[in-house]
Scaffold this motif. Sequence first.
Motif, PDB file in Angstrom:
ATOM      1  N   GLY A 161       0.818  -1.206   0.000  1.00 30.98           N
ATOM      2  CA  GLY A 161       0.000   0.000   0.000  1.00 30.98           C
ATOM      3  C   GLY A 161       0.852   1.256   0.000  1.00 30.98           C
ATOM      4  N   ALA A 162       2.103   1.122   0.459  1.00 36.21           N
ATOM      5  CA  ALA A 162       3.032   2.259   0.435  1.00 36.21           C
ATOM      6  C   ALA A 162       3.265   2.761  -0.980  1.00 36.21           C
ATOM      7  N   PHE A 163       3.116   1.891  -1.980  1.00 32.19           N
ATOM      8  CA  PHE A 163       3.300   2.320  -3.367  1.00 32.19           C
ATOM      9  C   PHE A 163       2.261   3.385  -3.738  1.00 32.19           C
ATOM     10  N   LEU A 164       1.045   3.259  -3.222  1.00 32.70           N
ATOM     11  CA  LEU A 164       0.016   4.251  -3.535  1.00 32.70           C
ATOM     12  C   LEU A 164       0.324   5.581  -2.864  1.00 32.70           C
ATOM     13  N   LEU A 165       0.759   5.531  -1.604  1.00 31.73           N
ATOM     14  CA  LEU A 165       1.120   6.777  -0.927  1.00 31.73           C
ATOM     15  C   LEU A 165       2.287   7.454  -1.636  1.00 31.73           C
ATOM     16  N   ALA A 166       3.275   6.653  -2.050  1.00 29.09           N
ATOM     17  CA  ALA A 166       4.431   7.225  -2.730  1.00 29.09           C
ATOM     18  C   ALA A 166       4.053   7.779  -4.096  1.00 29.09           C
ATOM     19  N   ALA A 167       3.181   7.084  -4.815  1.00 25.98           N
ATOM     20  CA  ALA A 167       2.756   7.559  -6.134  1.00 25.98           C
ATOM     21  C   ALA A 167       1.998   8.878  -6.037  1.00 25.98           C
ATOM     22  N   ALA A 168       1.374   9.109  -4.878  1.00 32.42           N
ATOM     23  CA  ALA A 168       0.682  10.376  -4.649  1.00 32.42           C
ATOM     24  C   ALA A 168       1.617  11.434  -4.075  1.00 32.42           C
ATOM     25  N   SER A 169       2.911  11.141  -4.045  1.00 34.47           N
ATOM     26  CA  SER A 169       3.955  12.055  -3.549  1.00 34.47           C
ATOM     27  C   SER A 169       3.806  12.367  -2.062  1.00 34.47           C
ATOM     28  N   LEU A 170       3.203  11.450  -1.311  1.00 37.95           N
ATOM     29  CA  LEU A 170       2.983  11.682   0.113  1.00 37.95           C
ATOM     30  C   LEU A 170       4.110  11.137   0.989  1.00 37.95           C
ATOM     31  N   LEU A 171       5.056  10.430   0.378  1.00 33.02           N
ATOM     32  CA  LEU A 171       6.180   9.893   1.149  1.00 33.02           C
ATOM     33  C   LEU A 171       7.509  10.569   0.803  1.00 33.02           C
ATOM     34  N   ASP A 172       7.487  11.538  -0.078  1.00 34.80           N
ATOM     35  CA  ASP A 172       8.733  12.211  -0.472  1.00 34.80           C
ATOM     36  C   ASP A 172       9.419  12.816   0.752  1.00 34.80           C
ATOM     37  N   GLY A 173      10.680  12.453   0.926  1.00 33.55           N
ATOM     38  CA  GLY A 173      11.463  12.963   2.040  1.00 33.55           C
ATOM     39  C   GLY A 173      11.189  12.288   3.363  1.00 33.55           C
ATOM     40  N   ARG A 174      10.258  11.354   3.393  1.00 31.91           N
ATOM     41  CA  ARG A 174       9.904  10.675   4.636  1.00 31.91           C
ATOM     42  C   ARG A 174      10.575   9.312   4.743  1.00 31.91           C
ATOM     43  N   ARG A 175      10.690   8.820   5.970  1.00 33.86           N
ATOM     44  CA  ARG A 175      11.078   7.432   6.209  1.00 33.86           C
ATOM     45  C   ARG A 175       9.847   6.553   6.013  1.00 33.86           C
TER      46      ARG A 175
END
Length: 315
Positions: free
Chosen positions: A107-121
């Motif tokens: 599910g992290a792939f969806l958060l990352a694809a929405a640019s919500l994990l940029d710069g985060r651990r």
Amino acid sequence: MTRCIGILLYPDFQLLDAAGPITAFEIAGRMAGDAYALTLLSRDGGSIRSSAGIVLDTTGVRDAGPLDTLIVVGGDGSRNAMHCPDLRAFLRARTNDTRRLCSVCSGAFLLAAASLLDGRRATTHWQRAEEFIRLFPHVRVDPDAIHIQDGAVWTSAGISAGIDLALALIGDDLGDALSRRVAQQMVVFHRRPGGQSQFSALLEMGGGEGRFTELLGWIRSHLHNRLTVETLADRMAMSPRNFTRTFRLSVGMSPAKAVERLRLEAARERVEHSDTPIETIAANAGFHNPERMRRAFLRAFGQPPQAMRRNASAM
């Protein structure tokens, strides 16, 4: 106060990624007097089929009401779902009015694809970590953690780690004592520390395709020895360079990391389930001295051996 927990599904989602957190929140809600309300969401609503063929009814994201927490599940379908513009827009919009955004497994792939994990651990299932790192280079990935919190965003590893994530969220909301009761009701270990290694899963699968299964077993039997790359490569009749490259591709981590995780696994078992002195455990596990083992425990589990022994005794 009732907190609304949204679980975002898509075709070919992993059933346990949803069912584990749902069960944890359901039990916690009963114990704490309707503390949680659960809603299943999907892009268009209606019946969504899991990869196991089980179908769940959902509400469309356009009709989703206020949410306290939104959890995106993982599964084979995440490869297609992360390219859906409607889901990406929904996730981005929810950052403004949702207290926590979470993911289980891929599910992290969806958060990352929405640019919500940029710069985060963040973390995800170890098998997809290399793909994740390649696709999302701006995310600080820890492929070995059970779950990670970075501000209002929580990510977790594969499948059963969704239960660990849910218990951590429940503890954050309602306190550790209630989270412990939920774990007891579910007959699961109470909140594996987020930094605990996923490596036990690798051992169960024999190190990826199984090429290094025998070697991993040999390492576990010789943890007290000095286990250098040269020693391990020689046992596999390979050059150190080729061994290191092949081992990493098959197992998902470097030989040195694998040895440390095996040492940690063995040491933790004895720390929590025996009265053996910490100094003896450190020597037998190959750490050679308690201070070196203490530092390794802090890195992996977030607490020293003595604290883990006290916590295990209290359960």
